[in-house]
Design an enzyme around this catalytic site. Structure first.
Site, PDB file in Angstrom:
ATOM      1  N   TRP A 131      27.368  28.231  39.772  1.00  0.00           N
ATOM      2  CA  TRP A 131      28.923  29.196  39.267  1.00  0.00           C
ATOM      3  C   TRP A 131      29.555  28.320  37.819  1.00  0.00           C
ATOM      4  CZ3 TRP A 131      34.497  29.940  39.372  1.00  0.00           C
ATOM      5  CH2 TRP A 131      35.046  30.707  38.775  1.00  0.00           C
TER       6      TRP A 131
ATOM      7  N   LYS B 205      38.128  45.674  46.592  1.00  0.00           N
ATOM      8  CA  LYS B 205      35.758  46.416  47.097  1.00  0.00           C
ATOM      9  C   LYS B 205      34.831  46.723  46.057  1.00  0.00           C
ATOM     10  CE  LYS B 205      35.367  43.928  50.163  1.00  0.00           C
ATOM     11  NZ  LYS B 205      36.270  42.805  49.627  1.00  0.00           N
TER      12      LYS B 205
ATOM     13  N   HIS C 109      56.154  56.795  39.626  1.00  0.00           N
ATOM     14  CA  HIS C 109      57.051  55.535  38.191  1.00  0.00           C
ATOM     15  C   HIS C 109      56.166  55.899  37.755  1.00  0.00           C
ATOM     16  CE1 HIS C 109      60.563  56.238  41.235  1.00  0.00           C
ATOM     17  NE2 HIS C 109      59.837  56.087  41.717  1.00  0.00           N
TER      18      HIS C 109
ATOM     19  N   ARG D   2      27.684  30.768  46.806  1.00  0.00           N
ATOM     20  CA  ARG D   2      28.179  30.374  46.250  1.00  0.00           C
ATOM     21  C   ARG D   2      27.470  30.053  44.789  1.00  0.00           C
ATOM     22  NH1 ARG D   2      30.722  26.588  49.583  1.00  0.00           N
ATOM     23  NH2 ARG D   2      30.975  25.004  47.384  1.00  0.00           N
TER      24      ARG D   2
ATOM     25  N   CYS E 286      29.717  25.937  43.379  1.00  0.00           N
ATOM     26  CA  CYS E 286      28.272  26.234  42.903  1.00  0.00           C
ATOM     27  C   CYS E 286      28.103  25.533  44.416  1.00  0.00           C
ATOM     28  CB  CYS E 286      28.220  25.176  42.352  1.00  0.00           C
ATOM     29  SG  CYS E 286      28.790  25.221  40.541  1.00  0.00           S
TER      30      CYS E 286
ATOM     31  N   GLU F 247      34.738  44.473  42.615  1.00  0.00           N
ATOM     32  CA  GLU F 247      33.991  43.870  42.547  1.00  0.00           C
ATOM     33  C   GLU F 247      32.142  44.158  42.938  1.00  0.00           C
ATOM     34  OE1 GLU F 247      34.430  40.586  45.859  1.00  0.00           O
ATOM     35  OE2 GLU F 247      35.578  42.073  47.019  1.00  0.00           O
TER      36      GLU F 247
ATOM     37  N   LYS G  68      31.432  33.864  46.394  1.00  0.00           N
ATOM     38  CA  LYS G  68      31.804  33.537  47.689  1.00  0.00           C
ATOM     39  C   LYS G  68      33.265  32.829  47.842  1.00  0.00           C
ATOM     40  CE  LYS G  68      32.073  35.144  51.934  1.00  0.00           C
ATOM     41  NZ  LYS G  68      32.460  36.619  51.688  1.00  0.00           N
TER      42      LYS G  68
ATOM     43  N   ASN H 109      30.373  19.942  41.689  1.00  0.00           N
ATOM     44  CA  ASN H 109      30.722  21.095  42.114  1.00  0.00           C
ATOM     45  C   ASN H 109      32.233  21.172  41.599  1.00  0.00           C
ATOM     46  OD1 ASN H 109      31.691  23.658  43.052  1.00  0.00           O
ATOM     47  ND2 ASN H 109      31.525  23.079  45.525  1.00  0.00           N
ATOM     48  N   GLY H 110      32.878  21.900  41.245  1.00  0.00           N
ATOM     49  CA  GLY H 110      33.922  21.443  41.357  1.00  0.00           C
ATOM     50  C   GLY H 110      34.563  21.049  39.462  1.00  0.00           C
TER      51      GLY H 110
ATOM     52  N   GLU I  20      43.077  46.950  49.127  1.00  0.00           N
ATOM     53  CA  GLU I  20      41.605  46.197  49.636  1.00  0.00           C
ATOM     54  C   GLU I  20      40.548  47.357  48.725  1.00  0.00           C
ATOM     55  OE1 GLU I  20      40.771  43.855  50.399  1.00  0.00           O
ATOM     56  OE2 GLU I  20      38.941  43.733  50.897  1.00  0.00           O
TER      57      GLU I  20
HETATM   58  C1  AGP Z   1      36.716  39.248  48.935  1.00  0.00           C
HETATM   59  O1  AGP Z   1      35.610  40.059  48.832  1.00  0.00           O
HETATM   60  C2  AGP Z   1      36.485  38.196  47.346  1.00  0.00           C
HETATM   61  N1  AGP Z   1      35.398  38.206  47.178  1.00  0.00           N
HETATM   62  C3  AGP Z   1      37.907  37.801  47.362  1.00  0.00           C
HETATM   63  O2  AGP Z   1      38.378  38.293  46.689  1.00  0.00           O
HETATM   64  C4  AGP Z   1      37.708  36.278  48.600  1.00  0.00           C
HETATM   65  O3  AGP Z   1      38.489  36.895  49.262  1.00  0.00           O
HETATM   66  C5  AGP Z   1      39.146  35.355  47.742  1.00  0.00           C
HETATM   67  O4  AGP Z   1      38.287  34.418  46.841  1.00  0.00           O
HETATM   68  C6  AGP Z   1      39.513  34.265  49.247  1.00  0.00           C
HETATM   69  O5  AGP Z   1      38.334  33.665  49.254  1.00  0.00           O
HETATM   70  P1  AGP Z   1      38.550  32.282  50.965  1.00  0.00           P
HETATM   71  O6  AGP Z   1      39.328  33.246  52.204  1.00  0.00           O
HETATM   72  O7  AGP Z   1      37.381  32.121  50.986  1.00  0.00           O
HETATM   73  O8  AGP Z   1      39.773  31.621  50.549  1.00  0.00           O
END
Ligand code: AGP
Length: 612
Positions: free
Chosen positions: A74, A488, A507, A27, A2, A491, A607, A100-101, A484
């Protein structure tokens, strides 16, 4: 995760609170709320949905309060509703708290407080703290900071808490444990927030807060103590970037801006990393040459995109430095009994430096005797602070939730680590290291070249807007790139996507192929082990079953049978991920735009995930 912001000063608090929350929306954006402090009364407004919902409903008659707290959420405990939005209040409505947490023992606390007669409004863990603080403030003679110190002693979990009380509205109190909180020092006003981005337009003077430190702000004072009330001298630092770096700069989305910032991000991460004598400069790695020579293995800890950078690290470091490398999902490593000790170097990769899974795994590694090197993009964040050393990437602030430039610079960082270890362990000589470093130095221009030719790819992407699934194939160091690319797309476009090692197709996964299935294949650079030939066979196999194949291939490589070939400049095979990833980022970006999604703040995401 958050976003948290607090303000106390001489101007109306609404502007710094709302602007601060806007800067922190990355966040979390499930709900937003503020509490304004006036003598004897708090004014609280909170709404589910994004900050714009709150702004549109903020009652115009809000008082001209000069202090307050704000939160963008969040959701963890309790859905994203008005009632679960922060701030949360005590039953008198005179104490407000934001969080936050996760408070892990909130159910026990709630039962105890309900038994004392407190009435709960929400399903959140946070509300327990509001009622607990209210009781403790009474037994602390109205001292909110003393109440916060006592409250924290009975909380389990990871959290940042910020509170305000109507009896002393100019006082804002905060505390952090495993979750970020930073103070901004103004003239006749002071700030606190999850991230300096919240107040950087007002001040560049910041104060870092350590674990279990309680900070008390008034317009003219900042007091920090430990949980026993012992004073702690504020550790002030200057913020080095300005708010324009956190703006879109004419791009339609932060993500697109950050994709186009990649040449500079890679170049900045390489600056000063090769000495005149041809050695890699990694002064941050506080291991002696002997300790490096005695290393028995490396364990990489990371999550999500950072984990994919870790997978690439394995290929590079094992090839160059001849040290075994294990790559671990941080959230899994945390619960294993890892075979690590002082001869293990752990590399914790994290853009935000606040990812709880990675932080807890780092602690697990340290508890087992390993030395930890963090690779991080956020100065003074928790992971670098708790590591033994940190190699900062220089991607600049990455605002979009989907990581792009941070990923490329993480890969550059692990390349540098691999080359440095190879030198110290005598596996590579200076000329070999310099030759590879020179190739690294050519990557920014090569990325630029790709970016100059993305328009056809953006147009091509829109042909697949209604696809229900996209598969990504890679081999060797291209396999993490395939993962990767799939991440992308998941998400950003909310599409099913999956990355496979090309050799695994037969396989099982090939059963997924049907007429029209889009498949993106990364053709390995060079002819080592005949990997390019094997990938060409994979392309034929999926085409024979009706797939539409888009191939990412180096200039000059023949690619029979592909519907579309996206060309990237030649590079060393091990460096290809830096170049092959860029078209996949653009593909996912364009798909998100075509599907009308929120590119910079995709649904359900944040994020940095500062909860386990
Ligand atoms: C990547 O596009 C995502 N937002 C997510 O997988 C991110 O890489 C992951 O949460 C790790 O975050 P960090 O690098 O801040 O630790």
């Amino acid at each position: 995760m958050c976003g948290i912001v607090g303000y106390t000063g001489s101007q109306s608090a609404i502007a710094p609170l709302i602007e601060g929350l806007r800067r922190l929306e990355y966040r979390g954006y499930d709900s937003a709320g503020i509490a304004l402090g006036t003598p004897g009364k708090l004014f609280v407004q909170k709404r589910a949905g994004k900050l714009s919902n709150l702004e549109s409903e903020l009652i115009q008659t809000l008082p001209s309060a000069t202090s307050g707290i704000g939160h963008t959420r969040w959701a963890t405990h309790g859905g994203p509703t008005d009632r679960n939005a922060h701030p949360h209040l005590d039953n008198e409505g005179k104490l407000a708290v934001i969080h936050n947490g996760i408070i892990e023992n909130y159910t026990e606390l709630r039962a105890m407080l309900e038994a004392r007669g407190h009435k709960f409004e929400s399903e959140t863990d946070t509300e327990s703290v509001a009622h607990l603080l209210s009781d403790l403030r009474k037994t602390s003679h109205g001292d909110l900071a003393a109440a916060m110190r006592e409250a924290v002693k009975s909380l389990r979990g990871s959290f940042t808490l910020v509170a305000i009380h109507a009896d002393q509205p100019e006082v804002v109190v905060g505390v952090r444990r495993n979750s970020p909180l930073v103070v901004g020092l103004g003239v006749g006003e002071n700030f606190m927030a999850s991230d300096v981005a919240a107040f950087i337009d007002y001040t560049k003077r910041a104060v870092e807060l350590g674990q279990n430190e309680v900070v008390t702000l008034t317009p003219t004072s900042v007091e920090i103590t430990d949980l026993d009330g012992n004073a702690i001298t504020p550790r002030e630092y200057s913020i080095t970037w300005d708010s324009s770096a956190a703006q879109k700069g004419g791009f339609s989305h932060f993500m697109l801006k950050e994709i186009f910032e990649q040449p500079k991000a890679v170049a900045d991460t390489l600056i000063g990393r090769l000495s005149g004598s041809g050695d890699i400069v990694l002064d941050e790695l506080t291991l002696s040459d002997n300790e490096i020579r005695e290393l028995k293995k490396i364990v990489v800890l990371a999550c999500g995109t950072a984990y994919h950078a870790g997978m690439i690290a394995k290929y590079a470091i094992e090839k160059w430095a001849k040290i075994p490398v294990e790559v671990e999902l941080a959230s899994e490593f945390r619960y294993r009994d890892p075979l690590i000790d002082s001869s293990t170097l752990v590399i914790a990769i994290s853009q935000s430096g606040e990812t709880m899974d990675t932080l807890m795994a780092l602690r697990h590694a340290k508890a087992n005797g390993a030395r930890v090197l963090a690779v991080c993009n956020t100065n003074s964040s928790t992971i670098p602070r708790e590591a033994d050393a940190v190699l900062y990437t220089h991607a600049g602030p990455e605002i979009a939730v989907a990581s792009t430039k941070a990923f490329l610079t993480q890969v550059i960082a692990v390349y540098l680590i691999g080359l440095h270890l190879a030198r110290i362990r005598g596996v590579m000589d200076r000329s070999e290291v310099k030759a590879i470093f020179d190739e690294l130095g050519e990557l920014p221009a090569k990325i630029e070249q790709i970016l100059e030719t993305v328009e056809p790819l953006r147009a091509l992407t829109r042909n697949y807007t209604n696809s229900t699934s996209v598969l990504f194939l890679g081999r060797n160091v291209g396999f993490p790139v395939a993962l990767e690319g799939a991440l992308k797309l998941k998400e950003l476009a909310y599409m099913h996507a999956e990355g496979f090692a090309g050799g695994e197709l037969k396989h099982g996964p090939i059963a997924l192929i049907e007429s029209g299935t889009p498949v993106i294949a990364i053709l390995p650079a060079g002819h080592e082990h005949g990997l390019d030939e094997k990938m060409l066979s994979n392309i034929q196999e999926v085409k024979a079953r009706g797939a539409h194949v888009i191939v990412i291939a180096q200039e000059g490589d023949e690619v029979p049978g592909a519907e579309h070939v996206i060309r990237i400049p030649k590079s060393l095979p091990l460096l290809q991920p830096i170049l092959a990833t860029v078209p996949l980022q653009v593909f996912a970006y364009e798909m998100a735009v075509a599907r009308g999604n929120d590119v910079d703040q995709p649904r359900n995401l944040a994020k940095s995930v500062t909860v386990e």
